[in-house]
Enzyme design. Structure first.
Site, short mmCIF file in Angstrom:
data_model
loop_
_atom_site.label_atom_id
_atom_site.label_comp_id
_atom_site.label_asym_id
_atom_site.label_seq_id
_atom_site.Cartn_x
_atom_site.Cartn_y
_atom_site.Cartn_z
N LYS A 118 20.14 36.28 22.71
CA LYS A 118 19.25 37.38 23.08
C LYS A 118 19.06 38.41 21.97
CE LYS A 118 20.14 36.98 28.04
NZ LYS A 118 20.58 37.67 29.27
N ASP A 154 15.79 41.48 31.81
CA ASP A 154 17.13 41.62 32.38
C ASP A 154 17.34 42.96 33.08
OD1 ASP A 154 18.23 39.13 31.85
OD2 ASP A 154 18.99 39.71 29.88
#
Length: 335
Positions: A118, A154
């Protein structure tokens, strides 16, 4: 997929959708839940040339075999009658750059990123939206005009999961995040700050990373919200003494680390430190309860795994790729 040197335009997902659809009509339907690797991307047409619907979406991770994103996203694609598939890709940290370069030449609509990619992916994309820019981490990439555009779903996915699981809003909670230096932890911390949560404690094995993030989030915590001596924003090292000193002033404990992905992993917080008033959210999910969830139950606390966050962040990714609402009930049923 592009065949015989022909490549569809990546101007928008619908263009790629149409390209995938037309190429799949004459072939017998063939579904896949296999895992692919960098070598498969290098010879993609040989590896998947007869798949119908073709694979135009996926998730990069290491490990990735556990991921339930394909089941969830393929259910969404079927519900919307979109003729493509979503697959798992086992991509190691040193392979990410090459894998993304291969995708630029293929008719992919988008990709998700999980551990350990990420933060690294943020340096590999061409453009980033606000959610990715502020966190410095990417979990969703869409292909537009042959460019990689990064987003991070997220934080918003976590927000919706907390509302769903605990019937609470982040703004009313005192939150402690374990693993605040990673991509998931950073996204959750930023969401807590944007929601103006009551209190935020950042925990990381490398204290410097947590302290740096605390400095970034400091302007969000200048106002007085909490009664008592506890600071609204703190960064601490990961040890039992430091945790014990904080947990009396914490409502929600979040595990944003990979601890728990292996059944033998210990709980990141010992059961003896937990109390019945704590809410525990473990971003890890799997067929069995993690050690942290078992510790929460032992302490009489309410603990849930990360399936709901997976659902909501995945629905947001789907909306980014196709510019439409995700069929969330079909995705929920698949999970």
């Amino acid at each position: 997929m592009a065949r015989n040197g022909t490549q569809a335009s990546k101007a928008d997902p619908q263009t790629a959708l149409s390209s995938c659809d037309l190429r799949g009509r004459v072939k017998e339907e063939r579904q896949t839940t296999e895992r692919y690797a960098l070598a498969d991307l290098e010879k993609w047409h040989e590896a998947t040339g007869d798949f119908d619907p073709p694979i135009c979406l996926g998730v990069f991770g290491d490990p990735v075999a556990h991921s339930l994103s394909p089941e969830m996203q393929n259910a969404a694609l079927r519900a919307c009658e979109i003729k493509m598939q979503y697959a798992r890709f086992h991509i190691r940290a040193n392979e990410l750059r090459s894998a993304l370069l291969f995708l630029r030449r293929l008719d992919f609509v988008g990709i998700n990123l999980t551990v350990p990619h990420k933060i690294a992916a943020f340096t590999q994309i061409d453009e980033a939206d606000e959610s990715a820019t502020r966190t410095g981490a990417v979990n969703t990439i869409r292909f537009r005009d042959e460019k990689l555009v990064g987003s991070n779903t997220d934080g918003e996915g976590f927000l919706r999961a907390i509302r769903s699981e605990f019937s609470m809003d982040l703004r009313d909670l005192r939150v402690l995040i374990l693993g605040a230096g990673g991509g998931t932890g950073r996204a959750i911390a930023w969401q807590c700050a944007l929601e103006n949560c009551e209190r935020l404690v950042l925990v990381n094995r490398t204290l410097e990373k947590a302290s740096k993030l605390a400095n970034e989030l400091g302007p969000f915590f200048t106002g007085a919200r909490v009664l008592g001596p506890a600071a609204r924003l703190e960064a601490i090292g990961w040890n039992e003494t430091a945790l014990r000193a904080q947990l009396a002033e914490i409502d929600l404990i979040v595990n944003a680390t990979p601890l728990g992905m292996n059944p033998s992993d210990p709980s990141p917080v010992p059961a003896r430190l937990l109390a019945p008033h704590h809410m525990i959210f473990d971003c890890v999910y799997g067929p069995s309860k993690t050690a942290l969830i078992r510790a929460a139950q032992q302490a009489g606390a309410h603990g849930v795994n990360g399936l709901s966050m997976l659902l909501y962040q995945g629905a947001l990714s789907f909306s980014i790729w196709f510019n439409r609402e995700a069929p969330i009930e079909a995705m929920r049923a698949a999970l």
